[in-house]
Design a protein around this motif. Structure first.
Motif, PDB file in Angstrom:
ATOM      1  N   ALA A  16       0.843  -1.209   0.000  1.00  0.00           N
ATOM      2  CA  ALA A  16       0.000   0.000   0.000  1.00  0.00           C
ATOM      3  C   ALA A  16       0.873   1.252   0.000  1.00  0.00           C
ATOM      4  O   ALA A  16       0.619   2.202  -0.749  1.00  0.00           O
ATOM      5  CB  ALA A  16      -0.921  -0.014   1.214  1.00  0.00           C
ATOM      6  N   LEU A  17       1.927   1.233   0.812  1.00  0.00           N
ATOM      7  CA  LEU A  17       2.843   2.385   0.855  1.00  0.00           C
ATOM      8  C   LEU A  17       3.469   2.618  -0.519  1.00  0.00           C
ATOM      9  O   LEU A  17       3.479   3.723  -1.036  1.00  0.00           O
ATOM     10  CB  LEU A  17       3.965   2.135   1.875  1.00  0.00           C
ATOM     11  N   ARG A  18       3.986   1.515  -1.079  1.00  0.00           N
ATOM     12  CA  ARG A  18       4.673   1.624  -2.364  1.00  0.00           C
ATOM     13  C   ARG A  18       3.750   2.207  -3.445  1.00  0.00           C
ATOM     14  O   ARG A  18       4.159   3.068  -4.224  1.00  0.00           O
ATOM     15  CB  ARG A  18       5.194   0.256  -2.798  1.00  0.00           C
ATOM     16  N   GLN A  19       2.521   1.735  -3.461  1.00  0.00           N
ATOM     17  CA  GLN A  19       1.594   2.246  -4.479  1.00  0.00           C
ATOM     18  C   GLN A  19       1.367   3.750  -4.339  1.00  0.00           C
ATOM     19  O   GLN A  19       1.092   4.430  -5.311  1.00  0.00           O
ATOM     20  CB  GLN A  19       0.267   1.506  -4.395  1.00  0.00           C
ATOM     21  N   SER A  20       1.486   4.245  -3.093  1.00  0.00           N
ATOM     22  CA  SER A  20       1.313   5.691  -2.905  1.00  0.00           C
ATOM     23  C   SER A  20       2.591   6.455  -3.308  1.00  0.00           C
ATOM     24  O   SER A  20       2.536   7.642  -3.574  1.00  0.00           O
ATOM     25  CB  SER A  20       0.948   6.003  -1.447  1.00  0.00           C
ATOM     26  N   PHE A  21       3.735   5.757  -3.360  1.00  0.00           N
ATOM     27  CA  PHE A  21       5.012   6.424  -3.671  1.00  0.00           C
ATOM     28  C   PHE A  21       5.280   6.538  -5.180  1.00  0.00           C
ATOM     29  O   PHE A  21       5.703   7.560  -5.678  1.00  0.00           O
ATOM     30  CB  PHE A  21       6.197   5.677  -3.048  1.00  0.00           C
ATOM     31  N   SER A  23       4.593   4.509  -9.409  1.00  0.00           N
ATOM     32  CA  SER A  23       3.698   3.650 -10.197  1.00  0.00           C
ATOM     33  C   SER A  23       4.458   2.503 -10.868  1.00  0.00           C
ATOM     34  O   SER A  23       5.687   2.497 -10.935  1.00  0.00           O
ATOM     35  CB  SER A  23       2.989   4.483 -11.260  1.00  0.00           C
ATOM     36  N   CYS A 186       6.629  10.088  -4.922  1.00  0.00           N
ATOM     37  CA  CYS A 186       5.920  11.116  -4.159  1.00  0.00           C
ATOM     38  C   CYS A 186       5.654  10.626  -2.741  1.00  0.00           C
ATOM     39  O   CYS A 186       5.277   9.467  -2.554  1.00  0.00           O
ATOM     40  CB  CYS A 186       4.589  11.444  -4.815  1.00  0.00           C
ATOM     41  N   ALA A 187       5.868  11.492  -1.763  1.00  0.00           N
ATOM     42  CA  ALA A 187       5.615  11.114  -0.368  1.00  0.00           C
ATOM     43  C   ALA A 187       5.263  12.358   0.435  1.00  0.00           C
ATOM     44  O   ALA A 187       5.697  13.470   0.107  1.00  0.00           O
ATOM     45  CB  ALA A 187       6.849  10.443   0.232  1.00  0.00           C
ATOM     46  N   GLN A 188       4.501  12.138   1.481  1.00  0.00           N
ATOM     47  CA  GLN A 188       4.061  13.220   2.363  1.00  0.00           C
ATOM     48  C   GLN A 188       4.692  12.994   3.736  1.00  0.00           C
ATOM     49  O   GLN A 188       4.744  11.852   4.204  1.00  0.00           O
ATOM     50  CB  GLN A 188       2.532  13.103   2.495  1.00  0.00           C
ATOM     51  N   SER A 195       5.602  17.884   1.189  1.00  0.00           N
ATOM     52  CA  SER A 195       5.326  16.894   0.142  1.00  0.00           C
ATOM     53  C   SER A 195       6.555  16.772  -0.729  1.00  0.00           C
ATOM     54  O   SER A 195       7.031  17.771  -1.275  1.00  0.00           O
ATOM     55  CB  SER A 195       4.205  17.368  -0.774  1.00  0.00           C
ATOM     56  N   SER A 197       8.343  15.275  -4.144  1.00  0.00           N
ATOM     57  CA  SER A 197       8.126  14.686  -5.462  1.00  0.00           C
ATOM     58  C   SER A 197       9.509  14.669  -6.110  1.00  0.00           C
ATOM     59  O   SER A 197      10.064  15.727  -6.421  1.00  0.00           O
ATOM     60  CB  SER A 197       7.145  15.527  -6.276  1.00  0.00           C
TER      61      SER A 197
END
Ligand SMILES: C[S@@+](CC[C@H](N)C(=O)[O-])C[C@H]1O[C@@H](n2cnc3c(N)ncnc32)[C@H](O)[C@@H]1O
Length: 207
Positions: A16-21, A23, A186-188, A195, A197
Motif C-alpha cells: 500500500a505504501l509503495r503504491q502511494s510512492f 507507479s 511522491c511522499a508526504q 510533500s 516529489s
C-alpha cells in the motif's frame, strides 16, 4: 532502529505504501532498458515484497529475490505462493548470497538509497552477472527532503547521475548510462507539512 527493523515493521503495509510512492511504469522502464527475455534468470536485489519480481515472472523469467528483511520476503512468498520459479534468499548488500556469474540480469528498485556504500553495493551486484548480463537500477535523483531520512529510513537523499554512472564503470560495467524514467516518487511527511516529489532515474550497464 536499524533499516532491517524498519522494513520488518512495515512489511505488511509495504504494498500500500509503495503504491502511494510510485507507479508500475517505473518497472516497465527498467524491463525495457534491460531488454528482458523469457527463459532467462534475474536477481531482484532489495526485492521487498516483489514489485520488480512480479513483472519478471509474468514475462517468463526465473527470479532470485534477495532482501535483508525476512519479513518482506515472507510477505512476497505469501503473495506468489503459486509461482515455482522464485528462489528467496535473505542477504545483505555487502555479500549477496549468490555465486559470481549466476544471472542474466540484476535489478534493484529503490534499494541503492538504503545501503551503507552505494559504490560497493553496485560492485557486488555486478559480480552476480554473467558476461553480457545487465545491471539495471531505478532510484531517486538527488533531493533535499530530510523527512525521508528521518521517517522512512532513507540513508542517502538520492544521487547525482554522474556519480551513479562512474560507480557502474568502476564496477567493470560497459556502456553505463543513466536516464530519466519520466516518473516521480511522491511522499508526504507525517505532519502533512511537506510533500516530496522526486524524479526517478534508470541506470544500466553491461558486464
Ligand atoms: C524501499 S524498499 C524497495 C522494495 C522493492 N524493491 C520495491 O520496489 O517495492 C528497499 C528494500 O531494500 C532492502 N534493503 C535495504 N538495505 C538493504 C541491505 N543493506 N541489504 C539488503 N537489502 C536491503 C529493504 O529491506 C527493503 O525491502
Amino acid at each position: 532502529m536499524t533499516s532491517k527493523q524498519y522494513f520488518d515493521d512495515v512489511a505488511q503495509q509495504w504494498d500500500a505504501l509503495r503504491q502511494s510512492f510510485f507507479s508500475a511504469a517505473v518497472r516497465e522502464k527498467a524491463y525495457a532498458v534491460a531488454g528482458v527475455q523469457a527463459g532467462q534468470t534475474a536477481a531482484d536485489i532489495g526485492a521487498g515484497t516483489g514489485f520488480i519480481s512480479e513483472g519478471l515472472l509474468r514475462r517468463g523469467l526465473r527470479v532470485v529475490a534477495v532482501d535483508q528483511s525476512a519479513a518482506m520476503l515472507e510477505e512476497m512468498q505469501r503473495k506468489f505462493a503459486s509461482f515455482a520459479e522464485i528462489d528467496y534468499r535473505v542477504g545483505e548488500a555487502e555479500s549477496l548470497p549468490l555465486p559470481a556469474g549466476a544471472v542474466d540480469y540484476v535489478f534493484a528498485n529503490m534499494y541503492l538509497h538504503h545501503v551503507a556504500s552505494p559504490p560497493a553495493a553496485i560492485k557486488e551486484m555486478a559480480r552476480l552477472l554473467k558476461p553480457g548480463g545487465k545491471l539495471v537500477i531505478t532510484d531517486l535523483d538527488e533531493h533535499n527532503f530530510e523527512f525521508l531520512r528521518t521517517e522512512q529510513h532513507d540513508r542517502w537523499l538520492g544521487f547525482q547521475r554522474e556519480d551513479v554512472q562512474s560507480w557502474f564503470t568502476e564496477a567493470g560495467l560497459k556502456n553505463a548510462t543513466v536516464d530519466c524514467t519520466e516518473e516521480n516518487c511522491c511522499a508526504q511527511s507525517s505532519c502533512g507539512c511537506q510533500s516530496a516529489s522526486v524524479s526517478i532515474f534508470v541506470a544500466s550497464g553491461e558486464k
